[in-house]
Write an enzyme that holds these catalytic residues in place. Sequence first.
Site, PDB file in Angstrom:
ATOM      1  N   HIS A  46      -6.041   1.189  11.360  1.00 11.31           N
ATOM      2  CA  HIS A  46      -7.301   0.992  10.266  1.00 11.31           C
ATOM      3  C   HIS A  46      -8.216   2.039  10.443  1.00 11.31           C
ATOM      4  CE1 HIS A  46     -11.032  -0.810   8.651  1.00 11.31           C
ATOM      5  NE2 HIS A  46     -10.352  -0.606   7.774  1.00 11.31           N
ATOM      6  N   GLU A  49      -7.355   5.351   9.371  1.00 11.90           N
ATOM      7  CA  GLU A  49      -7.785   5.357   8.088  1.00 11.90           C
ATOM      8  C   GLU A  49      -8.937   5.903   7.675  1.00 11.90           C
ATOM      9  OE1 GLU A  49      -8.769   2.841   4.560  1.00 11.90           O
ATOM     10  OE2 GLU A  49      -7.329   1.840   5.844  1.00 11.90           O
ATOM     11  N   HIS A  50      -9.911   5.619   8.389  1.00 16.41           N
ATOM     12  CA  HIS A  50     -11.554   5.707   8.185  1.00 16.41           C
ATOM     13  C   HIS A  50     -11.626   7.025   8.603  1.00 16.41           C
ATOM     14  CE1 HIS A  50     -13.617   2.062   7.213  1.00 16.41           C
ATOM     15  NE2 HIS A  50     -12.417   1.708   7.083  1.00 16.41           N
ATOM     16  N   GLU A 126     -17.461  -4.131   8.197  1.00 16.62           N
ATOM     17  CA  GLU A 126     -16.420  -4.516   7.657  1.00 16.62           C
ATOM     18  C   GLU A 126     -15.695  -5.724   8.124  1.00 16.62           C
ATOM     19  OE1 GLU A 126     -12.212  -2.609   5.548  1.00 16.62           O
ATOM     20  OE2 GLU A 126     -13.328  -1.511   6.732  1.00 16.62           O
TER      21      GLU A 126
END
Length: 420
Positions: A46, A49-50, A126
């Site tokens: 993840h 991805e950022h 998040e």
Amino acid sequence: MIHKIVLDNGLRIVFEQVDYVNSVTTGIWVGAGSINETDENNGISHLIEHMLFKGTKKRSAADIAEEMDSMGGQLNAFTTKECTCFYTKVTSYNFEASLDVLSDMIFNSVLDEEELEKEKKVVFEEILMYDDSPEDYVHELLTKISFKGNSIAYPILGDANTVGKIGVADIKKYMENNYTSDNIVISIVGNVTPEKVKALCSEYFGQFKKSEAETIKDSSYRYKNNIESVHKSIEQYHFCIGVEGYERNNKNYYASNILNNIIGGSMSSRLFQNIREKSGLVYTIYSFNSSYRSAGLFGIYSALKEESIDEVVSRVKIELDSLKKGNITKSEFERSKSQIQGNYILSLENTSNRMTVLGRRELFYNETINPEDIVDTIKNVEYNDIVEVSKELFGCDKYNIALTGNIEKNKDIIKRFDFS
């Protein structure tokens, strides 16, 4: 017609030409999600991805955003337990420009240490956002206790401790091992020719290399029975109960989706009608069917105040007892099957959804499938299939229970959620 193209480097491309639209949707599907991670690097899929949005050698993060906005297009990404997907949707005449942006992000991201530390702060926020959402939290807790000791139990976001320790060198090594031609599928749907797709994908993605690491076959994820509660200072109690479900390629997958619709997956479902509409005991109650490549989890979620617990649990148990016996009416079956079928047909009018069906299927099963063929599969599910699946899923004696709420107020409250 669905086309499959394999480049010289082994990269698979699945493509459907759709002449009646003026757009092209492209997805870069990478077989890297939280199930590929470890106790030490959980959250790295993840985080990557950022980071790929943070700038390349020739584009800043602002440049990437401004360039896509100038096309009137969409650029986004998501990470799941099993994969990461970067996707665009643009007008047909911007197809090549969108591939240029995507390839630049994947091959030329700067991956600066300072930017990484900034982005970790975003990911921490998040994580806190999901922790502050009791509904999201209790779903994650159910998966964690159901597959404890297996990588499928890892949260997609990781946690502050694991994410905080990830460095640029870790990211580069992870990408080197996972962002390889044999572990990536490019899925494209829209108004563009096969010849152009092959030529441009060869130009922009031909530099993907095959993995030098030994191929790891799918793990077998063992389902476990557990009960766990976590305190949160909130007004309601949020609970999930779960049983072992079916993996996505199981012959009972579509039958279990239809069954889910009957139980709590729609406004006409048993749980919604009997516990919310007729009794007003809760605001939210539903069932869900989470299916992965090698495992499945079927569950029920609700949020309620303390004085409603005994009544809601009693009513849910009545439904579960009925399902154990296969007590499903043919009218329920026909209505649910028709709804699932109709929803799926409508979803196929969206090129993004078609791109997802093609990409996910090819990535996970090395299988090119016409999305319309799935409609026939749903049509072929019969009443007796639903009855047998219902007996199999709910015929167990133990249910996993995940609970969050004001546990400190009543430390034994989880005992009231007894579904045995």
